[in-house]
Scaffold this motif. Structure first.
Motif, PDB file in Angstrom:
ATOM      1  N   ALA A 184       0.811  -1.210   0.000  1.00 23.83           N
ATOM      2  CA  ALA A 184       0.000   0.000   0.000  1.00 23.83           C
ATOM      3  C   ALA A 184       0.846   1.262   0.000  1.00 23.83           C
ATOM      4  CB  ALA A 184      -0.930   0.000   1.215  1.00 23.83           C
ATOM      5  N   ARG A 199      -9.789   1.507  -0.101  1.00 28.57           N
ATOM      6  CA  ARG A 199      -9.551   0.105  -0.473  1.00 28.57           C
ATOM      7  C   ARG A 199      -8.041  -0.182  -0.354  1.00 28.57           C
ATOM      8  NH1 ARG A 199     -13.862  -2.409  -2.956  1.00 28.57           N
ATOM      9  NH2 ARG A 199     -12.600  -3.749  -4.309  1.00 28.57           N
ATOM     10  N   PRO A 201      -4.791  -2.150   0.507  1.00 32.37           N
ATOM     11  CA  PRO A 201      -4.455  -3.569   0.591  1.00 32.37           C
ATOM     12  C   PRO A 201      -4.147  -4.000   2.024  1.00 32.37           C
ATOM     13  CG  PRO A 201      -3.309  -2.551  -1.251  1.00 32.37           C
ATOM     14  CD  PRO A 201      -3.944  -1.434  -0.477  1.00 32.37           C
ATOM     15  N   ASP A 202      -4.598  -5.214   2.376  1.00 31.21           N
ATOM     16  CA  ASP A 202      -4.326  -5.802   3.672  1.00 31.21           C
ATOM     17  C   ASP A 202      -3.654  -7.144   3.459  1.00 31.21           C
ATOM     18  OD1 ASP A 202      -4.466  -6.145   6.511  1.00 31.21           O
ATOM     19  OD2 ASP A 202      -6.091  -7.595   6.181  1.00 31.21           O
ATOM     20  N   PRO A 203      -2.470  -7.348   4.047  1.00 32.25           N
ATOM     21  CA  PRO A 203      -1.685  -6.397   4.826  1.00 32.25           C
ATOM     22  C   PRO A 203      -1.142  -5.279   3.934  1.00 32.25           C
ATOM     23  CG  PRO A 203      -0.407  -8.370   4.383  1.00 32.25           C
ATOM     24  CD  PRO A 203      -1.796  -8.661   3.905  1.00 32.25           C
ATOM     25  N   PRO A 204      -0.694  -4.172   4.528  1.00 28.64           N
ATOM     26  CA  PRO A 204      -0.299  -3.018   3.712  1.00 28.64           C
ATOM     27  C   PRO A 204       1.086  -3.120   3.097  1.00 28.64           C
ATOM     28  CG  PRO A 204      -0.105  -2.501   6.047  1.00 28.64           C
ATOM     29  CD  PRO A 204      -0.718  -3.868   5.970  1.00 28.64           C
ATOM     30  N   ASP A 212       0.459 -13.647   5.177  1.00 37.38           N
ATOM     31  CA  ASP A 212       0.221 -12.524   4.252  1.00 37.38           C
ATOM     32  C   ASP A 212      -0.779 -12.916   3.167  1.00 37.38           C
ATOM     33  OD1 ASP A 212       2.105 -10.961   5.585  1.00 37.38           O
ATOM     34  OD2 ASP A 212       3.704 -11.340   4.131  1.00 37.38           O
ATOM     35  N   ARG A 215      -4.319 -13.308   4.453  1.00 33.87           N
ATOM     36  CA  ARG A 215      -4.993 -12.022   4.709  1.00 33.87           C
ATOM     37  C   ARG A 215      -5.435 -11.351   3.419  1.00 33.87           C
ATOM     38  NH1 ARG A 215      -1.448  -8.543   8.899  1.00 33.87           N
ATOM     39  NH2 ARG A 215      -2.942  -6.940   8.197  1.00 33.87           N
ATOM     40  N   ARG A 216      -4.617 -11.444   2.389  1.00 28.45           N
ATOM     41  CA  ARG A 216      -4.986 -10.803   1.125  1.00 28.45           C
ATOM     42  C   ARG A 216      -6.196 -11.516   0.501  1.00 28.45           C
ATOM     43  NH1 ARG A 216      -1.770  -7.422  -1.809  1.00 28.45           N
ATOM     44  NH2 ARG A 216      -1.117  -6.782   0.290  1.00 28.45           N
ATOM     45  N   GLN A 219      -9.285 -10.455   2.343  1.00 32.66           N
ATOM     46  CA  GLN A 219      -9.763  -9.129   1.963  1.00 32.66           C
ATOM     47  C   GLN A 219     -10.559  -9.183   0.668  1.00 32.66           C
ATOM     48  OE1 GLN A 219      -6.830  -6.126   0.699  1.00 32.66           O
ATOM     49  NE2 GLN A 219      -8.001  -4.621   1.884  1.00 32.66           N
TER      50      GLN A 219
END
Length: 569
Positions: A184, A199, A201-204, A212, A215-216, A219
């Motif tokens: 991000a 919006r 991104p997660d994780p940033p 990772d 989590r993406r 999302q």
């Protein structure tokens, strides 16, 4: 429907349909019975005549190491008055990020039939999804939606929402780049969009670890439009590069650098694929098979064989680049030396095993009298040289366009014009970068007298292409390229510029190209013709939008194999 401990115990040790790490076993129970939620929707995928994969994710609302007991119901009506299939009790486990994936096989499902399904856990019922099994035998037609390339920060997934609202869709094909790996930061891909502030991104940061990637995926599955599209019809999916890292190949990726702390490529790839199999409605790899080897077939009655290919992680040779691989002699590019390297038969996009599988499948499909052989493929197959905007613009308009562009866009246009003067590919990551492998595939088409339709993603552009063999004598297939759902295209650099016209003017195989539209393809397959509608959404910057059919093309089979010229419908 409530699932209690007594009911769970009754199912211990029973056989039945396969599930991905989620069936209750005879191991000691450690069960979480607290509050849960279905925050990521439901999905189905990889349909067969009597089975399909059913997926969800259960979110425990308190920290726990215990499993969550889940049950799946499948019904012949949306009110669930007639439940015709149910699972044994399943487990959502921390080891699979609380996802549940179940292959309901041989449980009363009939071919070519629509069903509704839902999950129940700890007294909570999931949203309802809709799926459809594959037809068998005589079939009138098949309707497929085709999508690719969803960059979360760059816009809203309106194309997904439009797919969810279709009056009919038998299956949704996603051809890759379902997620993106970027972070991000202000210079990260898509972060310049007006929608990026809401919006993020997660994780940033750029994703590398298993946590990772999970989590993406979570999302992306939290997006309402994505949930609606997944609930609308079964999905048939394949990854491209961004599910791992940009421009991946068998030994690495352009966007993977161990010297920057990103670790071993094999480890990162394994993390990405584990999360992908957990979060996507795709059938698990067979015991002993490589998880990368995701090629598989789907038989839509006597109308079509769909062959999903894998061109990224199992065999792909490293991509050539002009900066690294084009030699200079006396200050001039040695195009002959570069072309010889490009055409080296040892350069592979698919391995020998997948190529042999394709040959068998295509031959069997033709012998069985299937009307079409459809390839679900990640990257553009057509021969595409770079466009020259000067050939389709008046000098004054071209000068005004260039004057208004930022420096990086000017350089890209100037390089494109310089490349256009030579018969060299525009995109070396596509099939153009592996011409010997492409010709081997075309030989398979011709030997079987197949009637192929190639579907492609990756390019963030709509394409309608006629594919010719290497000597230019046989039109071997039609190709339709799906643009992105949100990812930026070449045309976004210069809105209004006639880039599509320039691609058509430069390339024999390209009959239509749109470099900036966002949307999806609706492909209707019938005996005697196939109709491809290139459907665009009016905006990705807000959730209120309209749709329009930019172009409609009709394909008819050729005599003795191949296809006739594309016709606008």
């Amino acid at each position: 429907m409530q699932i209690d401990r007594r009911k769970a115990l009754a199912f211990l040790g029973l056989g039945g349909a396969a599930s991905a790490g989620s069936a209750v076993s005879a191991a000691p129970l450690n069960i979480y019975q607290g509050e849960v939620a279905f925050e990521h929707g439901v999905a189905s995928g990889d349909p067969e005549p009597t089975c399909a994969i059913f997926w969800t994710r259960v979110t425990p609302k308190a920290a726990t190491e215990g499993d969550v007991l889940v049950e799946l119901e499948v019904a012949a009506d949306p009110a669930f008055r007639t439940v015709i299939g149910s699972s044994k009790v399943l487990r959502a486990r921390a080891s699979r990020d609380w996802t549940v994936k179940h292959d309901l096989d041989g449980k009363g499902l009939k071919p070519g039939t629509e069903y509704w399904y839902r999950f129940v856990a700890n007294g909570v019922t999931s949203p309802v999804g809709r799926t459809k099994t594959l037809p068998v035998g005589s079939t009138r037609d098949v309707v497929l939606a085709v999508a690719s390339c969803t960059l979360y920060p760059n816009g809203y997934f309106n194309a997904y929402d439009a797919i969810a609202r279709l009056p009919r869709v038998d299956a949704v094909l996603h051809l890759g780049d379902y997620i993106y790996e970027y972070g991000a930061g202000p210079k990260d891909y898509g972060m310049g969009s007006p929608t990026a502030t809401t919006r993020v991104p997660d994780p940033p940061h750029e994703i590398v670890t298993l946590a990772d990637y999970r989590r993406r995926h979570a999302q992306y599955k939290s997006d309402p439009a994505a949930q609606a599209a997944h609930a609308r019809a079964p999905w048939i999916v394949v990854w491209d590069d961004h599910e791992t890292a940009n421009d991946g190949w068998i030994g690495g990726a352009e966007n993977h650098d161990p010297d920057k702390g990103e670790g071993d490529w094999a480890t990162r790839k394994a993390n990405a694929l584990k999360a992908y199999y957990e979060w996507m409605p795709i059938r698990e790899a067979a015991p002993g098979a490589l998880p990368e080897a995701t090629w598989r077939d789907f038989q839509f009655g006597d109308v079509a064989t769909l062959l999903m290919t894998e061109t990224r992680l199992t065999a792909r040779s490293e991509q050539l680049t002009y900066d690294r691989d084009l030699p200079m002699v006396d200050g001039k590019p040695d195009l002959a030396a570069f072309t010889a390297k490009l055409k080296d038969p040892a350069r592979r996009l698919m391995g020998e095993g997948q190529e042999a599988w394709l040959s068998r499948q295509i031959s069997a499909s033709v012998k069985a009298g299937k009307a079409w052989q459809v390839l679900g493929n990640q990257v553009v197959m057509g021969r595409v040289s770079a466009p020259d905007l000067k050939t389709v613009m008046e000098p004054a308009k071209y000068a005004a366009l260039i004057e208004g562009l930022p420096d990086y866009a000017k350089r890209r246009v100037e390089r494109s014009i310089a490349m256009s003067a030579h018969d060299i590919p525009s995109n070396l990551d596509a099939w153009d970068g592996y011409p010997a492998d492409r010709e081997r595939l075309y030989d398979i088409f011709k030997a079987a007298k197949a009637k192929p339709i190639v579907l492609a993603g990756d390019s963030h552009m709509f394409w309608a292409n006629e594919l010719w063999d290497g000597v230019g004598k046989t039109r071997v297939a039609a190709e339709f390229g799906a643009t992105s759902v949100t990812s930026p295209g070449y045309g976004d650099l210069m809105p209004g510029a006639p880039l599509g016209e320039a691609f058509v003017a430069r390339n024999k195989e390209v009959k239509y190209a749109h470099p900036s539209a966002k949307g999806f393809i609706l492909l209707t397959l019938e005996h005697g013709k196939a109709t491809s509608e290139l459907i665009a959404v009016s905006t990705i910057l807000e959730t209120t939008y309209t749709t329009s059919v930019l172009k409609r093309f009709v394909v008819t089979p050729g005599k003795g194999g191949g296809v006739e010229a594309l016709a606008e419908g």
